[in-house]
Design an enzyme around this catalytic site. Sequence first.
Site, PDB file in Angstrom:
ATOM      1  N   LYS A  41     -87.372   8.376 -17.764  1.00 39.25           N
ATOM      2  CA  LYS A  41     -86.611   9.581 -18.043  1.00 39.25           C
ATOM      3  C   LYS A  41     -85.412   9.201 -18.898  1.00 39.25           C
ATOM      4  O   LYS A  41     -84.916   8.075 -18.849  1.00 39.25           O
ATOM      5  CB  LYS A  41     -86.161  10.286 -16.756  1.00 39.25           C
TER       6      LYS A  41
ATOM      7  N   ASN B 128     -73.932  19.243 -23.730  1.00 37.14           N
ATOM      8  CA  ASN B 128     -72.958  18.351 -23.089  1.00 37.14           C
ATOM      9  C   ASN B 128     -71.608  19.018 -22.868  1.00 37.14           C
ATOM     10  O   ASN B 128     -70.830  18.555 -22.028  1.00 37.14           O
ATOM     11  CB  ASN B 128     -72.831  17.079 -23.914  1.00 37.14           C
TER      12      ASN B 128
ATOM     13  N   THR C  71     -70.907  22.541 -15.761  1.00 37.26           N
ATOM     14  CA  THR C  71     -70.449  23.913 -15.466  1.00 37.26           C
ATOM     15  C   THR C  71     -71.560  24.928 -15.644  1.00 37.26           C
ATOM     16  O   THR C  71     -71.394  26.096 -15.404  1.00 37.26           O
ATOM     17  CB  THR C  71     -69.274  24.287 -16.388  1.00 37.26           C
TER      18      THR C  71
ATOM     19  N   THR D 180     -78.797   6.379 -20.464  1.00 37.46           N
ATOM     20  CA  THR D 180     -78.975   6.964 -19.131  1.00 37.46           C
ATOM     21  C   THR D 180     -80.468   7.132 -18.899  1.00 37.46           C
ATOM     22  O   THR D 180     -81.012   8.214 -18.877  1.00 37.46           O
ATOM     23  CB  THR D 180     -78.230   8.284 -18.935  1.00 37.46           C
TER      24      THR D 180
END
Length: 407
Positions: free
Chosen positions: A176, A402, A407, A187
């Site tokens: 992933k 991003n 949020t 990441t």
Amino acid sequence: MEFIKDLSGGFSVIENLMVSGAREGKFGVAIIYSPNSTASAVFTSNKVVAAPVNYTKNVLKKGIISAVLVNSGNANCFTGKKGFKDCETLAELVSNDLNLPKDEIAISSTGVIGREMPIDIISKVAYESLSKLGNGPENSLAAAKAIMTTDTFPKECAIEVTLTTGETVKIAGITKGSGMIAPNMGTMLSFIVTDAVIPSDEINKALKKSADISFNMIVVDGDESTNDTCLMMANGTSNVEVVNEGKLDSNFQEALNYICIDLAKKMARDGEGATKFIEANVYGAKNETDAKLAAKSIISSNLFKSAVFGGDPNWGRIVSAIGYSGCDLNPDIVTIAIADDSDDVDLVCNGKILAFENTPNLKRAEKIMQSKNVKVNIDMHLGDGEATAWGCDLTYDYVKINAEYTT
């Protein structure tokens, strides 16, 4: 390569391996169950390291992994002693359910940094995932989906390799990653299993070689994560040894390179907000180190990535990126070309500019830059160093994703 055969089904091609995946909203859990497998891993070089990375490093000292629990939605990073305790809780959960030694269970996480693990939710999803363990293609796909965060598609690969001895073994993997992707891993989480017989120290050496030309050669945004993990397990069910007289079978190394590059390219292609895939090939560098510097610099250049998004064949951004990469460069002899799947054109040849206003080469370059796959081919004419790096364009959607991530 004739000795490598692509297979379908992901992890399902490996015997004595069971996998699963489950999700609840943004939280997912994958389980990889491969009893008594030799194992090793490579990790992020970030100085801020997530709890599961340190936890799994400790587990790997034994050289044996029987199961891996991977969660998405929370990175369990910058969470102090509680973060490590949460890793122990999850390992104990798997240990009790599968009747395995706790010190043979690896933990890996991906998601938002700096927030405590919602252990109750993750545990609930983990139990659901454990109840779905199986060896079918649908199980492998479920595992690949469970570890996704901002990924837009699951990423898996499986191959069969014929060794130099004529024997065959299989390798399969899932990964992933689509943001915080930079050289020295991003990441990303990647899990690879082979049915070959191979000691953990040899896995470590082979995996480092493969990661260096695959996961360490992709860039989406230049940010390096805190959780990067590429873990490889060998369960030995083929009974075929790939290390003989102290040497790893060369075909096995090539096959591992192949699967790592395939998974790495899928991550680059799925970069956050990406609309185009970029490949940078550097030839004729003074040495391999210089070639890697140049290739990664091109892929990392936000100016060039933006130009690719806009379809602008601004080759000045390419040569500028090479120039500040730290590699040796002679502008008077360099050749710069771009290509897609159907055409390639020189922009600069042996230092001579061929693509300027209203020239046929520039017109062709403009058309190439509209393609979904854009290749940059550089010949430095300084030596025999070669390297390839992969990435994607930089788009409005990357900023949007991003800007709104938590949020």
